[in-house]
Scaffold this motif. Structure first.
Motif, PDB file in Angstrom:
ATOM      1  N   PRO A 141      -8.423   4.013  -7.700  1.00 25.23           N
ATOM      2  CA  PRO A 141      -8.392   2.587  -8.071  1.00 25.23           C
ATOM      3  C   PRO A 141      -7.303   1.849  -7.288  1.00 25.23           C
ATOM      4  CG  PRO A 141      -7.353   3.918  -9.757  1.00 25.23           C
ATOM      5  CD  PRO A 141      -7.921   4.876  -8.774  1.00 25.23           C
ATOM      6  N   LEU A 142      -7.602   0.581  -6.970  1.00 26.96           N
ATOM      7  CA  LEU A 142      -6.651  -0.248  -6.226  1.00 26.96           C
ATOM      8  C   LEU A 142      -6.058  -1.292  -7.163  1.00 26.96           C
ATOM      9  CD1 LEU A 142      -8.786  -0.801  -2.993  1.00 26.96           C
ATOM     10  CD2 LEU A 142      -7.152   1.026  -3.497  1.00 26.96           C
ATOM     11  N   SER A 143      -4.740  -1.479  -7.065  1.00 28.32           N
ATOM     12  CA  SER A 143      -4.074  -2.418  -7.969  1.00 28.32           C
ATOM     13  C   SER A 143      -3.589  -3.681  -7.273  1.00 28.32           C
ATOM     14  CB  SER A 143      -2.900  -1.744  -8.672  1.00 28.32           C
ATOM     15  OG  SER A 143      -1.989  -1.213  -7.727  1.00 28.32           O
ATOM     16  N   SER A 144      -3.269  -3.609  -5.968  1.00 25.86           N
ATOM     17  CA  SER A 144      -2.818  -4.840  -5.276  1.00 25.86           C
ATOM     18  C   SER A 144      -2.847  -4.610  -3.772  1.00 25.86           C
ATOM     19  CB  SER A 144      -1.398  -5.221  -5.709  1.00 25.86           C
ATOM     20  OG  SER A 144      -0.446  -4.289  -5.225  1.00 25.86           O
ATOM     21  N   VAL A 145      -2.904  -5.749  -3.036  1.00 24.21           N
ATOM     22  CA  VAL A 145      -2.796  -5.719  -1.588  1.00 24.21           C
ATOM     23  C   VAL A 145      -1.837  -6.821  -1.168  1.00 24.21           C
ATOM     24  CG1 VAL A 145      -4.799  -7.245  -1.242  1.00 24.21           C
ATOM     25  CG2 VAL A 145      -4.088  -5.697   0.590  1.00 24.21           C
ATOM     26  N   ASP A 146      -1.052  -6.545  -0.144  1.00 25.90           N
ATOM     27  CA  ASP A 146      -0.042  -7.515   0.321  1.00 25.90           C
ATOM     28  C   ASP A 146      -0.051  -7.499   1.841  1.00 25.90           C
ATOM     29  OD1 ASP A 146       2.077  -9.154   0.749  1.00 25.90           O
ATOM     30  OD2 ASP A 146       3.610  -7.830  -0.128  1.00 25.90           O
ATOM     31  N   VAL A 147      -0.658  -8.556   2.432  1.00 23.47           N
ATOM     32  CA  VAL A 147      -0.724  -8.692   3.883  1.00 23.47           C
ATOM     33  C   VAL A 147       0.349  -9.683   4.302  1.00 23.47           C
ATOM     34  CG1 VAL A 147      -2.153  -9.325   5.868  1.00 23.47           C
ATOM     35  CG2 VAL A 147      -3.194  -8.201   3.874  1.00 23.47           C
ATOM     36  N   ARG A 148       1.206  -9.250   5.234  1.00 25.46           N
ATOM     37  CA  ARG A 148       2.312 -10.103   5.690  1.00 25.46           C
ATOM     38  C   ARG A 148       2.124 -10.451   7.167  1.00 25.46           C
ATOM     39  NH1 ARG A 148       5.567 -12.094   1.445  1.00 25.46           N
ATOM     40  NH2 ARG A 148       5.043 -10.686  -0.296  1.00 25.46           N
ATOM     41  N   LEU A 149       2.322 -11.768   7.443  1.00 26.18           N
ATOM     42  CA  LEU A 149       2.278 -12.242   8.826  1.00 26.18           C
ATOM     43  C   LEU A 149       3.704 -12.361   9.341  1.00 26.18           C
ATOM     44  CD1 LEU A 149      -0.416 -15.060   8.516  1.00 26.18           C
ATOM     45  CD2 LEU A 149      -0.738 -12.590   8.769  1.00 26.18           C
TER      46      LEU A 149
END
Length: 568
Positions: free
Chosen positions: A94-102
């Protein structure tokens, strides 16, 4: 005695770092439970419990996942623009969060990411929304997946009509963090070195705070890998997961048997010489605080071919004795009411009063309830005692053995002790101490005289303070008679003693003593915490002298050990 507790240690062989000190990692590298097995230990049962943390503990899947991008990158390069990236972590979780940073520079137009997930097949959008903002932690609904695709579009763009391709925007990406609950996505367990032998597989992701207990399968696997023939050795259990996970509790319970097969002196057998009407013992070193579940040994005896019709047991300091020496001598009559075998030897209970005692023990026929003046032919035996150390000297049994057995018949016959040099005491006892069986040899009158050719005088009957009708006293003697017929001597008496508890035991027809936990229930551990622990003693008592051999020892002592491997 050596410690028989199995040593157990937990080692993580990988490089992952747990979120906090309250977790221990498990992944493809392996979480290893190493057992150090001492000699003499057998395994009965094992149970290994592992518990997954709650879902508030998460791990970042991105560092160990396989990265792919539109430009062929395998590692993100913030200076190179891409239109999409994908992560493959190889395990359904299961996936709880994603955080893509530029990157902070150069300045880019505002972007957003459109997400798709897969479980080894086609991509499909997660629900309820497939769009996430960048430069912010975007929660995910716990959807199960093994791959994630992020496609970058302008933040102001609207979703294209159905069937129309998306217009992707070139985007420079600094990093991505994809977090999932730290519970392992699956779990396998092996025993042995290297890859080991697989004995357990849990294919599904563990649930929050779920505890798995490996018991039957673990017990069977460990018993196959356990050192043979009760030797010492090492056994390893490896836990692995196809993806990084965490445990917040690892506990091992071992039920083992300490198997003792050697006596306290380290020997596998004991050869004991037992004297006439005496007791010998052999010792086994055992822990003082654990019950016995099995005691087994084999006893073999080779006893003299003789009968002991009288076996008095006088105290070390008898209250009354004949004084022999300095002109004094003593005589004791014996009578048998039925035919007996010849006399092979005679023991007298004597206490030397001088360092050197020289005299004669002779056998006489009866004449008017007195010893005949002349001894029987070949029936005079020398007495010689030479003592060491300082007086006083202890009482002891002294054996007189004629050159060949003496046929004395059933009528009265006498034993006369004459001392020519030094002084000795011949212990007196009463009939009640031995109570010989009817028809066997019985003691008669005890006489003494005060000069070499003086008259034989009777002793006063009874010990000091005894009743007026007390049994008459007689000189302590143990006649050894050859049996008239070939009858095996009675087997020795066997006992187990542990501390103050004594248990009567009986050997089988083949000489084997086998006791289980039920038979040993009354032989409780002596306990205590100071001093040397009392040994388990095998007591062997025999009326007839001979040789005793104890072999085939096996003492089994169960124990249960609980190892809090994590947290310690």
């Amino acid at each position: 005695m050596s410690d028989t507790r199995v040593g157990a240690t937990l080692t993580y062989t990988g490089t992952a770092t747990p979120p906090t000190a309250a977790q221990v990692p498990v992944d493809t590298a392996g979480l290893v439970v190493a057992l150090d097995v001492p000699a003499g230990v057998a395994l009965v049962r094992a149970a290994l419990a592992v518990r997954a943390p709650a879902d508030d503990v998460t791990v970042n899947l991105a560092p160990t996942a396989t990265l792919a991008t539109s430009s062929g990158q395998t590692v993100l390069d913030p200076g190179q623009s891409i239109t999409w990236l994908s992560l493959d972590w190889g395990a359904r979780r299961p996936l709880s969060s994603v955080d893509v940073r530029l990157p902070a520079t150069p300045t880019q137009t505002e972007k957003k990411g459109r997400l798709s997930v897969a479980e080894g097949g086609a991509w499909y959008p997660p629900t309820p929304s497939d769009t996430v903002s960048v430069n912010a932690v975007a929660p995910l609904p716990g959807i199960l997946a093994s791959r994630l695709l992020v496609e970058f579009v302008e933040a102001s763009s609207a979703p294209p009509p159905v069937g129309t391709p998306k217009t992707l925007a070139a985007t420079q990406v600094a990093s991505i963090a994809l977090r999932a609950p730290a519970r392992p996505p699956d779990l396998t367990a092996t025993v042995g070195v290297g890859a080991g032998a697989l004995f357990f597989h849990h294919a599904l992701p563990m649930l929050p705070r779920q505890e798995l207990v490996l018991e039957d399968a673990l017990s069977d696997a460990l018993q196959r890998a356990w050192p043979v023939e009760l030797k010492s050795g090492a056994v390893a259990v490896a836990l692995r997961s196809s993806g990084l996970g965490m445990f917040d509790r690892v506990q091992l319970v071992l039920d083992t048997l300490e198997v003792i097969q050697r006596w306290s002196d380290g020997a596998e057998s004991q050869a004991l010489a037992v004297d006439t009407d005496s007791l010998v013992s052999a010792h086994v070193t055992v822990p003082r605080d654990r019950a016995l579940s099995e005691v087994r040994f084999h006893v073999r005896h080779q006893l003299r071919d003789e009968d002991l019709p009288l076996a008095p047991r006088p105290p070390s300091l008898p209250p009354l004795s004949h004084h022999c020496g300095s002109g004094y001598s003593a005589a004791q009559a014996f009578r048998a009411t039925r035919p007996t075998g010849p006399l092979a030897a005679l023991d007298l209970h004597l206490r030397p009063l001088t360092r050197r005692v020289v005299g004669t023990l002779s056998f006489h026929a009866d004449v008017h309830d007195r010893p005949h003046d002349a001894p029987l032919a070949g029936a005079s035996l020398p007495l010689l005692l030479e003592l060491e150390g300082a007086a006083p000297w202890a009482s002891r049994w002294v054996t007189f053995t004629p050159g060949k057995p003496l046929a004395l018949g059933t009528g009265p016959w006498w034993v006369v002790l004459t001392v020519d040099e030094g002084d000795v005491l011949w212990s007196l006892t009463d009939h009640a101490e031995t109570a010989p069986a009817p028809g066997t040899l019985t003691p008669g009158t005890a006489l003494h005289r005060t000069e070499a050719m003086g008259p034989w005088l009777p002793r006063e009957n009874g010990l000091p303070g005894a009743e007026e009708d007390a049994e008459p006293l007689w000189g302590c003697a143990r006649p050894h008679l050859r049996p008239l017929t070939t009858v095996p001597p009675p087997p020795p008496r066997l006992q187990l003693r542990w501390g103050t508890k004594v248990l009567e035991v009986t050997a089988g027809s083949d000489g084997t003593v086998a006791l289980d936990a039920k038979a040993l229930a009354s032989l409780t551990p002596p306990g205590g915490s100071t001093g040397s622990p009392p040994p388990l003693e095998v007591l062997v008592q025999s009326r007839v002298a001979g040789d005793i051999t104890l072999s085939g020892l096996q003492v089994v002592i169960p124990r249960r050990d609980t190892y809090a491997l994590f947290p310690r």
